[in-house]
Design an enzyme around this catalytic site. Structure first.
Site, PDB file in Angstrom:
ATOM      1  N   ARG A  82       0.840  -1.206   0.000  1.00 50.76           N
ATOM      2  CA  ARG A  82       0.000   0.000   0.000  1.00 50.76           C
ATOM      3  C   ARG A  82       0.873   1.253   0.000  1.00 50.76           C
ATOM      4  O   ARG A  82       0.566   2.236  -0.661  1.00 50.76           O
ATOM      5  CB  ARG A  82      -0.939  -0.035   1.205  1.00 50.76           C
ATOM      6  N   LYS A 184      -2.668   6.468   1.633  1.00 51.71           N
ATOM      7  CA  LYS A 184      -2.552   7.061   2.966  1.00 51.71           C
ATOM      8  C   LYS A 184      -1.665   8.305   2.916  1.00 51.71           C
ATOM      9  O   LYS A 184      -0.612   8.374   3.556  1.00 51.71           O
ATOM     10  CB  LYS A 184      -2.005   6.020   3.954  1.00 51.71           C
ATOM     11  N   GLU A 220     -16.570   6.316   3.977  1.00 53.80           N
ATOM     12  CA  GLU A 220     -15.802   5.877   5.144  1.00 53.80           C
ATOM     13  C   GLU A 220     -16.334   6.519   6.418  1.00 53.80           C
ATOM     14  O   GLU A 220     -17.082   7.492   6.377  1.00 53.80           O
ATOM     15  CB  GLU A 220     -14.322   6.269   4.978  1.00 53.80           C
TER      16      GLU A 220
END
Ligand SMILES: *Cc1c(COP(=O)(O)O)cnc(C)c1O
Length: 339
Positions: A82, A184, A220
């Site tokens: 990721r 992220k 989210e």
């Protein structure tokens, strides 16, 4: 255990530890393994790319002490990959998976006395990748730092799981199509602080964000992924690029399917979610947080009697059981840290 720590006082907050990890590279040379050094402040140019233009990424993972008296990571290869995808998106040199895994292992080993006993928390591991070199115009930094620090954290729920009350935001969005919501990126998080504070001031635990294009579909919950359960089928928003692909989310999908549940990844409207039987959100910090109620404008729904649902609780027990090795690691998710 050498450290004189009151493990039962730990919360999800920063306790400085002994040792951190730092690797550095220019954008052109390949990454070389970094080194361990005493935990402490770093020196950085005021013109650093990360400070001026937010060229930075973070990861979040945990090392657990288990029932088999081992210390393990949960799917660390997924965190490595990721961070590589994030590096591509933010035009930073991706850290090779082998260097990432070696680095997170080293920094846990160096701080091993800070890993809480089983069931009393975990060691939270925070890798950072940033453009640390100076740059004035908006462009990629000339050099990069990969750092890792660790901190012991307490169990998210002390004295059992509690369901949280959430508020759907009609005013704010977390991510837009084509943006950076799927990685992220550090810059994704400050804009959520004001909406989150506003919701907290009204007595809610966190905000639920809807999609930026139509304000219809759930994306989210703050910085956690969303699930709801209706007629024993699990629903979670499909990954469209604006949702962060959580490793906990992916693990719950696999686990629920293995347990015989149908799991549907598709657009989940707020309306549908509010007609479900159970709901929860998930991420590394809490693993699973049951949702007791959702409020949208004048409309409030409470799931069941507002306490954690049965399927939610079963999934929580199974997943945390795999993590602390009271359940068999059927998917090969655990990565032992050699001690
Ligand atoms: C980190 C994060 C999650 C959860 O991901 P995990 O890999 O399960 O910890 C979900 N949403 C956002 C926005 C995140 O930053």
């Amino acid at each position: 255990m050498a450290k004189d720590i009151d493990w039962d006082k730990l919360t999800f907050s920063l306790t400085p530890t002994d040792t951190m990890y730092v690797a550095e590279t220019t954008g052109d040379e390949p990454w070389m393994p970094g080194d361990l050094r005493p935990y402490g402040n770093i020196s950085i140019s005021p013109a650093a790319g990360v400070l001026n233009y937010g060229q930075g990424l973070f990861e979040g993972m945990k090392a657990y002490r288990t029932a088999r008296d081992r210390v393990v990571f949960f799917r660390p290869d997924e965190n490595a990959r990721r961070m590589q995808r994030g590096a591509d998106r933010l035009k930073m040199p991706p850290v090779p998976e082998s260097i990432f895994i070696d680095a997170v292992e080293q920094v846990v080993q160096a701080n091993i006395d800070w890993v809480p006993p089983m069931g009393r928390g975990a060691m939270y591991v925070r890798p950072l990748l940033m453009g640390s070199g100076p740059v004035l115009g908006v462009s990629p930094a000339p050099s990069y730092s990969f750092m890792i620090y660790v901190t012991p954290v307490g169990p998210y729920f002390k004295g059992g799981m509690r369901a949280i009350e959430l508020l759907i935001s009609d005013e704010f969005h977390r991510a837009a199509p084509g943006g950076s919501g799927g990685v992220k990126a550090i810059g994704n998080y400050a804009p959520g602080m004001m909406p989150s504070k506003m919701a907290k001031a009204q007595g809610y635990a966190e905000v639920i964000y809807l999609d930026a294009r139509t304000s219809t579909y759930i994306e989210e919950v703050g910085a956690a992924n969303f699930f709801c359960i209706k007629d024993k089928v699990l629903y979670t928003p499909e990954l469209t690029g604006t949702i962060l692909p959580g490793i906990t989310r992916d693990s719950i999908i696999a686990l629920a399917r293995h347990m015989g549940y149908e799991v549907v990844e598709e657009k989940v409207s707020a309306e549908f979610a509010m007609s479900a039987d159970e709901a929860f959100c998930c991420g590394t910090a809490a693993v699973i947080s049951p949702i007791g109620s959702i409020t949208h404008g004048d409309n409030k729904v409470t799931y069941g009697d507002g306490t954690p649902g049965t399927i939610t609780t079963t999934l929580y027990d199974k997943l945390t059981g795999i993590q602390n090795e009271t359940e068999e690691d059927i998917f090969g998710w655990l990565h032992e840290i050699p001690l």
